[in-house]
Design a protein around this motif. Structure first.
Motif, PDB file in Angstrom:
ATOM      1  N   ALA A 653       0.777  -1.211   0.107  1.00  0.00           N
ATOM      2  CA  ALA A 653       0.057   0.068   0.077  1.00  0.00           C
ATOM      3  C   ALA A 653       0.836   1.186   0.027  1.00  0.00           C
ATOM      4  O   ALA A 653       0.509   2.345  -0.451  1.00  0.00           O
ATOM      5  CB  ALA A 653      -0.889   0.018   1.285  1.00  0.00           C
ATOM      6  N   PHE A 654       2.012   1.246   0.840  1.00  0.00           N
ATOM      7  CA  PHE A 654       2.807   2.279   0.764  1.00  0.00           C
ATOM      8  C   PHE A 654       3.604   2.664  -0.489  1.00  0.00           C
ATOM      9  O   PHE A 654       3.709   3.809  -0.993  1.00  0.00           O
ATOM     10  CB  PHE A 654       3.990   2.273   2.015  1.00  0.00           C
ATOM     11  CG  PHE A 654       5.038   3.280   2.112  1.00  0.00           C
ATOM     12  CD1 PHE A 654       4.727   4.543   2.689  1.00  0.00           C
ATOM     13  CD2 PHE A 654       6.030   3.199   1.599  1.00  0.00           C
ATOM     14  CE1 PHE A 654       5.670   5.379   2.648  1.00  0.00           C
ATOM     15  CE2 PHE A 654       7.282   4.235   1.374  1.00  0.00           C
ATOM     16  CZ  PHE A 654       6.856   5.390   2.101  1.00  0.00           C
ATOM     17  N   LEU A 655       3.952   1.834  -0.984  1.00  0.00           N
ATOM     18  CA  LEU A 655       4.601   1.788  -2.652  1.00  0.00           C
ATOM     19  C   LEU A 655       3.581   2.539  -3.448  1.00  0.00           C
ATOM     20  O   LEU A 655       3.988   2.941  -4.513  1.00  0.00           O
ATOM     21  CB  LEU A 655       5.263   0.301  -2.973  1.00  0.00           C
ATOM     22  CG  LEU A 655       6.351   0.034  -2.067  1.00  0.00           C
ATOM     23  CD1 LEU A 655       7.121  -1.314  -2.633  1.00  0.00           C
ATOM     24  CD2 LEU A 655       7.481   1.073  -2.107  1.00  0.00           C
ATOM     25  N   ALA A 656       2.369   1.789  -3.538  1.00  0.00           N
ATOM     26  CA  ALA A 656       1.343   2.120  -4.300  1.00  0.00           C
ATOM     27  C   ALA A 656       1.064   3.638  -4.141  1.00  0.00           C
ATOM     28  O   ALA A 656       0.754   4.567  -5.090  1.00  0.00           O
ATOM     29  CB  ALA A 656       0.013   1.369  -4.116  1.00  0.00           C
ATOM     30  N   VAL A 657       1.018   4.045  -2.891  1.00  0.00           N
ATOM     31  CA  VAL A 657       0.728   5.477  -2.601  1.00  0.00           C
ATOM     32  C   VAL A 657       1.812   6.379  -3.043  1.00  0.00           C
ATOM     33  O   VAL A 657       1.718   7.316  -3.904  1.00  0.00           O
ATOM     34  CB  VAL A 657       0.531   5.860  -1.239  1.00  0.00           C
ATOM     35  CG1 VAL A 657       0.047   7.224  -0.915  1.00  0.00           C
ATOM     36  CG2 VAL A 657      -0.645   5.316  -0.849  1.00  0.00           C
ATOM     37  N   GLN A 658       3.188   5.726  -2.885  1.00  0.00           N
ATOM     38  CA  GLN A 658       4.142   6.539  -3.448  1.00  0.00           C
ATOM     39  C   GLN A 658       4.284   6.722  -4.951  1.00  0.00           C
ATOM     40  O   GLN A 658       4.828   7.936  -5.287  1.00  0.00           O
ATOM     41  CB  GLN A 658       5.550   5.613  -2.860  1.00  0.00           C
ATOM     42  CG  GLN A 658       6.875   6.364  -3.496  1.00  0.00           C
ATOM     43  CD  GLN A 658       7.391   7.565  -2.552  1.00  0.00           C
ATOM     44  OE1 GLN A 658       7.202   7.409  -1.434  1.00  0.00           O
ATOM     45  NE2 GLN A 658       7.800   8.459  -3.372  1.00  0.00           N
ATOM     46  N   ILE A 659       3.955   5.823  -5.506  1.00  0.00           N
ATOM     47  CA  ILE A 659       4.093   5.929  -7.095  1.00  0.00           C
ATOM     48  C   ILE A 659       2.826   6.982  -7.767  1.00  0.00           C
ATOM     49  O   ILE A 659       2.815   7.214  -8.842  1.00  0.00           O
ATOM     50  CB  ILE A 659       3.904   4.638  -7.819  1.00  0.00           C
ATOM     51  CG1 ILE A 659       4.716   4.717  -9.055  1.00  0.00           C
ATOM     52  CG2 ILE A 659       2.659   3.922  -7.946  1.00  0.00           C
ATOM     53  CD1 ILE A 659       5.299   3.486  -9.928  1.00  0.00           C
ATOM     54  N   SER A 692      -4.414   8.307  -4.715  1.00  0.00           N
ATOM     55  CA  SER A 692      -3.092   7.665  -3.994  1.00  0.00           C
ATOM     56  C   SER A 692      -3.726   6.899  -2.722  1.00  0.00           C
ATOM     57  O   SER A 692      -3.502   5.814  -2.548  1.00  0.00           O
ATOM     58  CB  SER A 692      -2.010   8.391  -3.756  1.00  0.00           C
ATOM     59  OG  SER A 692      -2.245   9.754  -3.129  1.00  0.00           O
ATOM     60  N   PHE A 693      -4.241   7.771  -1.907  1.00  0.00           N
ATOM     61  CA  PHE A 693      -4.744   7.132  -0.659  1.00  0.00           C
ATOM     62  C   PHE A 693      -5.815   6.317  -0.737  1.00  0.00           C
ATOM     63  O   PHE A 693      -5.788   5.236  -0.118  1.00  0.00           O
ATOM     64  CB  PHE A 693      -5.017   8.576   0.352  1.00  0.00           C
ATOM     65  CG  PHE A 693      -3.991   9.377   0.882  1.00  0.00           C
ATOM     66  CD1 PHE A 693      -2.801   8.526   1.454  1.00  0.00           C
ATOM     67  CD2 PHE A 693      -4.037  10.555   0.857  1.00  0.00           C
ATOM     68  CE1 PHE A 693      -1.662   9.045   1.860  1.00  0.00           C
ATOM     69  CE2 PHE A 693      -2.954  11.280   1.490  1.00  0.00           C
ATOM     70  CZ  PHE A 693      -1.917  10.436   1.890  1.00  0.00           C
ATOM     71  N   SER A 694      -6.753   6.536  -1.648  1.00  0.00           N
ATOM     72  CA  SER A 694      -7.735   5.551  -1.962  1.00  0.00           C
ATOM     73  C   SER A 694      -7.395   4.091  -2.452  1.00  0.00           C
ATOM     74  O   SER A 694      -7.856   3.139  -2.031  1.00  0.00           O
ATOM     75  CB  SER A 694      -8.773   5.948  -3.335  1.00  0.00           C
ATOM     76  OG  SER A 694      -9.496   7.359  -2.452  1.00  0.00           O
ATOM     77  N   VAL A 695      -6.415   4.316  -3.535  1.00  0.00           N
ATOM     78  CA  VAL A 695      -5.758   3.142  -3.933  1.00  0.00           C
ATOM     79  C   VAL A 695      -5.194   2.572  -2.722  1.00  0.00           C
ATOM     80  O   VAL A 695      -5.062   1.140  -2.620  1.00  0.00           O
ATOM     81  CB  VAL A 695      -4.877   3.228  -5.107  1.00  0.00           C
ATOM     82  CG1 VAL A 695      -3.973   2.032  -5.444  1.00  0.00           C
ATOM     83  CG2 VAL A 695      -5.661   3.785  -6.321  1.00  0.00           C
ATOM     84  N   GLY A 696      -4.130   3.185  -1.883  1.00  0.00           N
ATOM     85  CA  GLY A 696      -3.565   2.710  -0.898  1.00  0.00           C
ATOM     86  C   GLY A 696      -4.371   1.620   0.002  1.00  0.00           C
ATOM     87  O   GLY A 696      -4.175   0.771   0.513  1.00  0.00           O
ATOM     88  N   THR A 697      -5.561   2.558   0.592  1.00  0.00           N
ATOM     89  CA  THR A 697      -6.436   1.954   1.241  1.00  0.00           C
ATOM     90  C   THR A 697      -7.087   0.683   0.717  1.00  0.00           C
ATOM     91  O   THR A 697      -7.287  -0.277   1.328  1.00  0.00           O
ATOM     92  CB  THR A 697      -7.688   2.940   1.700  1.00  0.00           C
ATOM     93  OG1 THR A 697      -6.914   4.130   2.088  1.00  0.00           O
ATOM     94  CG2 THR A 697      -8.688   2.502   2.579  1.00  0.00           C
ATOM     95  N   ALA A 698      -7.439   0.725  -0.429  1.00  0.00           N
ATOM     96  CA  ALA A 698      -8.307  -0.548  -1.031  1.00  0.00           C
ATOM     97  C   ALA A 698      -7.207  -1.556  -1.351  1.00  0.00           C
ATOM     98  O   ALA A 698      -7.725  -2.839  -0.792  1.00  0.00           O
ATOM     99  CB  ALA A 698      -8.548  -0.162  -2.407  1.00  0.00           C
ATOM    100  N   ILE A 699      -5.967  -1.491  -1.395  1.00  0.00           N
ATOM    101  CA  ILE A 699      -5.120  -2.640  -1.481  1.00  0.00           C
ATOM    102  C   ILE A 699      -4.970  -3.097  -0.276  1.00  0.00           C
ATOM    103  O   ILE A 699      -5.014  -4.625   0.330  1.00  0.00           O
ATOM    104  CB  ILE A 699      -3.399  -1.975  -1.938  1.00  0.00           C
ATOM    105  CG1 ILE A 699      -3.768  -1.773  -3.346  1.00  0.00           C
ATOM    106  CG2 ILE A 699      -2.545  -3.121  -1.599  1.00  0.00           C
ATOM    107  CD1 ILE A 699      -2.277  -1.063  -3.871  1.00  0.00           C
TER     108      ILE A 699
END
Length: 710
Positions: A653-659, A692-699
């Motif tokens: 999730a952190f790496l997804a938010v980062q990118i 970014s935060f939505s994708v990180g949360t979803a993951i």
């Protein structure tokens, strides 16, 4: 800047108009925004033979019909600002196409000079143009030029001054098609459209002029008195006929304005228009017939069936398969140059600017040169000014390579082919092929990618391109992913990295579709782009283009980026003097509930926030916050601390938010500069934060629901 003489420079795209402008004005240029517009207005001063006149470089347009904002801007400028001379620039190698704009401009009550630019290319195509014969046929001064080689500049300046001394005329020479008195239906009007009409429609034009009368809408009334005397009666009659022509062409802006202006009398005008709906075809065909007469009088065309150099190259460059491979090869070479030349120079500048500058500040403070200064001042200079602005300046080698490549591709005529090849793919986002190259450049750096969106013609497509560009993973983001993925995922790091890149491209496509369809009106226009002829690059033109873009970037680095750097330093330093006790850390702790949805503590959130200055800041910030030793940047030490600090789902999730996170401040400042709007800049930030935060949360939540890695 008030000048006695106002000269407008008009022309279609890809005719070398900007080169003519640069050659006329040299360094005496300044750039502002058109009133009420975000597009740039370029003005310059030309001095010749003791006279000085102001030159305005109008946007490139194909006609004066209100199909685009640029066309409305150009024609409103010509009508309301009443320049003393209008210089129409044409590509000598494609005269039949380029003279259509001249046919429209020459119908207005203005003095016109025609520039036949790129005469060298026309000669390469086997064309022979007798400029003096064309001048006699058109009835306006004609100047042959090769502006990129500096040929014809003095002659053009002299022609402008000569034209300024001549009386204004409205309407083209008919070259044998003079209107007979019996066809004028008793109305004394200028035959600006007479050369374009079959006899049956000439009477219709006269009838409309009579119905319109002297009532001109305010938006089409002159707003400036020219320095040189003109005949007010001629101006009014010519504008009345121009309005009648536009009504017959179905121009929406003129139609709405005249309907509001005429009131009850509009019904009679409307009835005439409904009886002659085919007039638009008569006008267009008449104009091309007139152009044909002009060219037959003065131009010798190459023999039929002759293959030119452009034809031979385009067999490969525009081929569905070979054209794509050619484009990928060119872009691969661009990336190779960036890594082979740009990266070492960037590292060298980092040592010379950032590290050396920081060492000098600390040494000056230690030696007493800054004695008496507040304790926070050297930290501000080092981490706020030097680290912020200096780091951005280290991008100069990369930007230089990108700008040089972009200018070279534009100058030789390849950009149109690249856009053509990629057009079908970009239609997935409602964009055109022009948007591909800026987006591709984003893999190297988002800053030149955003600036490169200037090549996109449509304002809406340009805005969509700018807003989705930060979703392209730049080298700085990939450097962070490359370092952290092995720490968190070991042997699976390669697959995780590829998946994150695929995620960013998928997000880019979906965001582009949403922006295009729901927020920007779902504009779907046919992609029409003229394929310019290939020619050898002109180093002077390329150098001017590179210099202008670099100056824009340096001005931004010295203003917006400097302010943002200082603000971010203050947030990370005060009130406790360290990042752990700073306002920035306070924001991170305040966001802890959000971080909990992704399995992240406040330190990971602060590392994300610190990456706004530069993406690589994620690594040293994590080192500081997780208590890595004095040499905190060492990968081994950081790996030892982080390897067990996050569950796999939280790390992903952190790496997804980062990118997907907001870009660096240099990119954001560039977005502000290119859009000319804080509203769209803030919209970009809000959109990327939400995404970014939505994708990180979803993951993380999906992993928890599946019982994996939480």
């Amino acid at each position: 800047m008030a000048r006695e003489l106002l000269v407008a420079l008009a022309g279609q795209p890809n005719v070398g108009k900007s080169t003519v402008f640069n050659a006329l004005t040299g360094q005496a240029q300044y750039v502002s925004n058109w009133p009420g517009k975000t597009s740039e207005e370029k003005r310059g001063v030309c001095r010749f033979d003791g006279a000085a006149f102001e030159v305005v470089d109008l946007p490139g347009v194909y006609s004066l019909t209100a199909n685009t904002a640029e066309e409305r801007l150009v024609r409103n400028f010509l009508i309301r600002q009443r320049p003393e001379v209008v210089v129409v620039t044409a590509n000598a190698a494609t005269l039949e196409h380029n003279l259509y704009l001249l046919a429209e401009v020459i119908a207005l009550p203005v003095r016109v000079v025609l520039v036949l630019n790129m005469m060298d290319l026309a000669a390469q195509q086997g064309m022979r143009i007798e400029a003096h014969v064309l001048e006699a046929a058109l009835g306006v001064p004609v100047v042959p030029m090769s502006a990129s080689h500096g040929q014809g500049i003095q002659e053009l300046a002299a022609a402008i001054l000569r034209a300024a001394g001549q009386p204004v005329k409205a309407g083209p020479n008919d070259c044998g098609g003079e209107v007979q008195p019996e066809n004028r239906t008793g109305v004394d009007y200028f035959a600006a459209g007479a050369a374009y009409f079959a006899a049956d429609h000439r009477a219709v034009l006269a009838q409309l002029c009579e119905l319109i009368g002297a009532d001109l809408p305010e938006e089409f009334s002159p707003a400036r008195e020219p320095a040189l005397e003109t005949d007010p009666d001629l101006t009014a009659r010519a504008l009345r006929e121009w309005l009648a022509l536009k009504l017959l062409e179905g121009d929406s802006q003129v139609t709405d304005s005249m309907q509001a202006q005429l009131g009850e009398r509009w019904a009679a005008v409307h009835a005439v228009l409904m009886r002659h709906e085919d007039a638009i075809l008569s006008i267009a065909s008449g104009r091309y017939e007139w152009i044909g007469r002009m060219l037959r009088a003065a131009v010798v065309q190459p023999r039929a069936g002759q293959l030119t150099l452009t034809d031979r190259i385009d067999r490969v460059a525009t081929h569905p398969l070979w054209g794509l491979l050619t484009l990928l090869g060119i872009l691969g070479l661009l990336f190779w140059l960036t890594y082979a030349l740009g990266t070492p120079l960037q590292t060298w500048l980092d040592r010379r600017l950032v590290q050396a500058g920081s060492d000098w500040v600390w040494a000056a403070f230690a030696s007493g040169a800054l004695a008496g200064a507040p304790a926070w001042l050297p930290d501000l200079l080092v981490h706020g000014v030097v680290a912020g602005v200096g780091t951005v300046l280290t991008l100069l080698p990369v930007l230089l390579i990108f700008f040089a490549a972009l200018s070279l591709l534009e100058d030789v005529g390849y950009m149109a082919r690249a856009a053509y090849v990629m057009d079908r793919f970009m239609h997935l986002m409602g964009l055109h092929g022009q948007s591909f190259l800026p987006l591709f450049l984003g893999f190297g750096c988002n800053v030149p990618a955003v600036m490169g969106a200037r090549i996109v013609d449509s304002p809406k497509a340009r805005l969509v391109t700018i807003l989705v560009t930060p979703l392209v993973p730049c080298t700085a983001r990939m450097a962070v992913i490359t370092l952290l993925a092995p720490i968190f995922f070991g042997s699976r790091a390669l697959w995780v990295s590829w998946g994150l890149v695929a995620l960013s491209i998928l997000a880019l496509t979906l965001v582009g579709v949403v922006l295009h369809e729901f927020f920007l009106g779902g504009e779907h226009k046919a992609f029409i782009m003229e394929m310019p002829l290939y020619h050898f690059p002109n180093l002077r033109t390329i150098g001017q283009s590179i210099w202008g873009r670099l100056v824009d970037f340096l001005q931004m680095a010295g203003t917006i980026i400097l302010v943002v750097s200082i603000v971010l330093w203050a947030l990370s330093h005060f009130p406790g003097g360290s990042i752990e006790a700073s306002y920035l850390a306070g924001v991170g702790r305040w966001l802890s509930p959000l971080g909990a949805w992704m399995g992240l503590d406040w330190r990971m959130l602060v590392a994300l926030l610190a990456s706004f200055v530069r993406k690589e800041n994620t690594i040293p910030t994590l080192a500081v916050l997780y208590g890595v030793g004095a040499q905190g940047g060492a990968p081994a030490s950081l790996a030892g601390v982080l390897s067990g600090s996050l569950a796999p789902a939280a790390a992903l999730a952190f790496l997804a938010v980062q990118i997907l996170f907001i870009p660096c401040m240099a990119t954001l400042a560039t977005i502000r500069q290119e859009t000319g709007s804080w509203r769209w800049t803030i919209t970009s930030v809000a959109l990327l934060l939400l995404l970014s935060f939505s994708v990180g949360t979803a993951i993380y939540q999906a992993a928890g629901w599946l019982g994996w890695g939480v």
